[in-house]
Enzyme design. Structure first.
Site, PDB file in Angstrom:
ATOM      1  N   LYS A 196       0.803  -1.221   0.000  1.00  0.00           N
ATOM      2  CA  LYS A 196       0.000   0.000   0.000  1.00  0.00           C
ATOM      3  C   LYS A 196       0.842   1.281   0.000  1.00  0.00           C
ATOM      4  O   LYS A 196       0.311   2.363  -0.224  1.00  0.00           O
ATOM      5  CB  LYS A 196      -0.943  -0.003   1.195  1.00  0.00           C
ATOM      6  CG  LYS A 196      -1.996  -1.091   1.071  1.00  0.00           C
ATOM      7  CD  LYS A 196      -2.976  -1.056   2.193  1.00  0.00           C
ATOM      8  CE  LYS A 196      -4.094  -2.045   1.996  1.00  0.00           C
ATOM      9  NZ  LYS A 196      -3.704  -3.424   2.406  1.00  0.00           N
TER      10      LYS A 196
HETATM   11  C1  LIG Z   1      -4.498  -4.388   2.000  1.00  0.00           C
HETATM   12  C2  LIG Z   1      -3.796  -5.671   1.876  1.00  0.00           C
HETATM   13  C3  LIG Z   1      -4.284  -6.685   1.059  1.00  0.00           C
HETATM   14  C4  LIG Z   1      -5.594  -6.566   0.319  1.00  0.00           C
HETATM   15  O1  LIG Z   1      -5.592  -5.614  -0.712  1.00  0.00           O
HETATM   16  P1  LIG Z   1      -6.953  -5.070  -1.308  1.00  0.00           P
HETATM   17  O2  LIG Z   1      -6.576  -4.084  -2.334  1.00  0.00           O
HETATM   18  O3  LIG Z   1      -7.709  -4.456  -0.170  1.00  0.00           O
HETATM   19  O4  LIG Z   1      -7.699  -6.241  -1.855  1.00  0.00           O
HETATM   20  C5  LIG Z   1      -3.535  -7.841   0.939  1.00  0.00           C
HETATM   21  N1  LIG Z   1      -2.382  -8.009   1.624  1.00  0.00           N
HETATM   22  C6  LIG Z   1      -1.895  -7.056   2.427  1.00  0.00           C
HETATM   23  C7  LIG Z   1      -0.630  -7.306   3.148  1.00  0.00           C
HETATM   24  C8  LIG Z   1      -2.569  -5.854   2.574  1.00  0.00           C
HETATM   25  O5  LIG Z   1      -2.076  -4.920   3.372  1.00  0.00           O
END
Ligand SMILES: *Cc1c(COP(=O)(O)O)cnc(C)c1O
Length: 441
Positions: A109
């Site tokens: 993210k």
């Molecule tokens: C947020 C997150 C996800 C999921 O991603 P989305 O875009 O919400 O589907 C998967 N793995 C990790 C480590 C995350 O932080």
């Protein structure tokens, strides 16, 4: 380039990028999407394998942003945001881990949050008021957003996280910032946090007083830079000439939506896997055709504990609400904690590779699809977080000690501060409206 709400079927209310970013959510409660999706021309596509990561990012993002951000500005933002590697590690022949965790908070993210912070700052002079960014987090989003926005002038960030449902390390990464970053510890679940954020954004009273936006993947500026992962991964495996499968460990489905967007701009990705934990709303939909949100359950892959995935609306729209088309493009699989742990052990014993619980679910989905569809593929699973972020789970499961990267250690040593908050909309609203702060003086 204009953006329209997923609920604005006749596209009557297109908005600029600046407005889409500052609003987060459209007035009708829908999510913004590009009005038109430009595609890469053949000459561009063939050049991509020779371009570096941030050049690819500028090219891809310019397709979505048009002239909303000046070319040179977009290039400099991309150079800043994509200033770390995204290694593609071949753990077994034709099976790759796309390591998206080399950013400042060690989760994928970071890219979206860093990009959004810079875009918002770029447009902030258009607005005379202070901007408040609210974000609901099941763990990783909040810290990535905090890192992306920390110290940005004129922007206050409020992070809502569910009490007792994030890992110790994640909590440290949410609560140790101070300055313009305030952590609210909600007595509820992630879904409650998300509910409050959505309600804040559409609250008519708040719209009058401050500028509110969200840094969740409902914000289009968070989502679009993620398209780059897929284009990049494709560019590094396409020379094998095999159909490419990408497996995406999913919660709110922003990441998978970005993958579909990569396909829409003309990147030849053969198939996608939506891999989830027991919060299997989308795999159930893909199997049975019914979208039935329900309260999330807690798992060891807690960043994916989502019971009502926000980006599902976007996914549907990308397929013109056609279930058969969606089903053809995406296969869904879900796994229990036990299966996830077994996969982590298997990956470690077979390939001497340490995966985190989220990546392990991506791996499982990829393997299952390939075993059900014999053929020659290049398979990529997204490794969305550094295993050290979930070191308690990983160490217990693999019976090893993980060395904690310096970036994480720095958080460990700091003392966290959060504002306790009842699971009640009016309480949340009051705290944020009055500008409560947990900043250390
Ligand atoms: C947020 C997150 C996800 C999921 O991603 P989305 O875009 O919400 O589907 C998967 N793995 C990790 C480590 C995350 O932080």
């Amino acid at each position: 380039m204009y953006f329209v709400s997923t609920r604005d079927k006749d596209q009557l209310h297109p908005v600029s990028l600046s407005e889409a970013v500052i609003k987060g959510l459209a007035n009708d409660g829908g999510l913004f999407m590009p009005q038109k999706i430009n595609t890469l021309i053949k000459e561009e596509l063939v050049k991509i394998p020779f371009m570096n990561l941030h050049e690819i990012a500028s090219l891809v993002l310019s397709l979505f942003l048009g002239d909303a951000v000046k070319k040179e500005k977009l290039e400099s933002i991309c150079a800043e945001v994509f200033n770390f590697q995204i290694p593609l590690v071949e753990i077994e022949k034709n099976i790759y881990s796309l390591e998206l965790f080399h950013g400042p908070t060690l989760a994928f993210k970071d890219v979206g949050a860093r990009f959004m912070a810079r875009i918002l700052e770029y447009f902030s002079s258009d607005y005379k008021k202070e901007i408040k960014v609210v974000v609901a987090t099941s763990g990783d989003t909040g810290s990535a957003v905090a890192a992306g926005f920390h110290g940005v002038n004129g922007i206050q960030v409020y992070i809502l996280y569910p009490k007792g449902k994030v890992s110790r390390m994640q909590q440290k990464q949410l609560t140790t910032w101070g300055e313009n970053i305030t952590a609210l510890e909600l007595q509820g679940t992630f879904d409650d946090c998300q509910y409050h954020v959505k309600k804040l954004l559409s609250d008519p009273e708040l719209r009058l007083t401050s500028l509110f936006t969200s840094a969740n993947s409902i914000n289009i500026a968070r989502l679009l830079p993620q398209v780059v992962y897929y284009v990049y991964a494709w560019s590094r495996v396409q020379h094998h000439g095999k159909p490419i499968i990408m497996s995406v460990p999913s919660g709110n489905f922003g990441n998978l939506t970005a993958g579909i967007l990569a396909q829409k701009i003309g990147v030849p990705i053969f198939h996608f896997i939506a891999a989830t934990n027991k919060n299997d709303i989308v795999p159930v939909y893909l199997r049975e055709g019914n979208f039935l949100p329900r309260p999330s359950v807690q798992t060891i892959s807690n960043a994916m504990d989502v019971g009502n995935p926000s980006n599902f609306e976007r996914l549907l729209q990308l397929f013109d609400n056609a279930y058969p088309a969606l089903r053809k493009a995406i296969s869904g699989y879900s796994y229990s904690d036990e299966e996830t742990q077994k996969a982590m052990i298997n990956i470690f014993e077979s390939y001497a590779y340490v995966s985190d619980p989220h990546g392990a679910i991506g791996f499982l989905g990829l393997k299952q699809y390939i075993s059900e569809h014999p053929g020659e593929f290049s398979g990529v699973f997204l490794e969305t977080a550094h295993p050290a972020k979930f070191h308690e789970t990983v160490e217990k499961c693999l019976d090893i000690t993980i060395s904690i990267p310096e970036k994480l250690k720095a958080f460990e040593e700091k003392e966290g501060h959060a504002v306790a908050c009842l699971n009640d909309y009016e309480t949340v609203k009051k705290l944020i409206l009055n500008g409560v702060s947990n900043a250390k003086q």
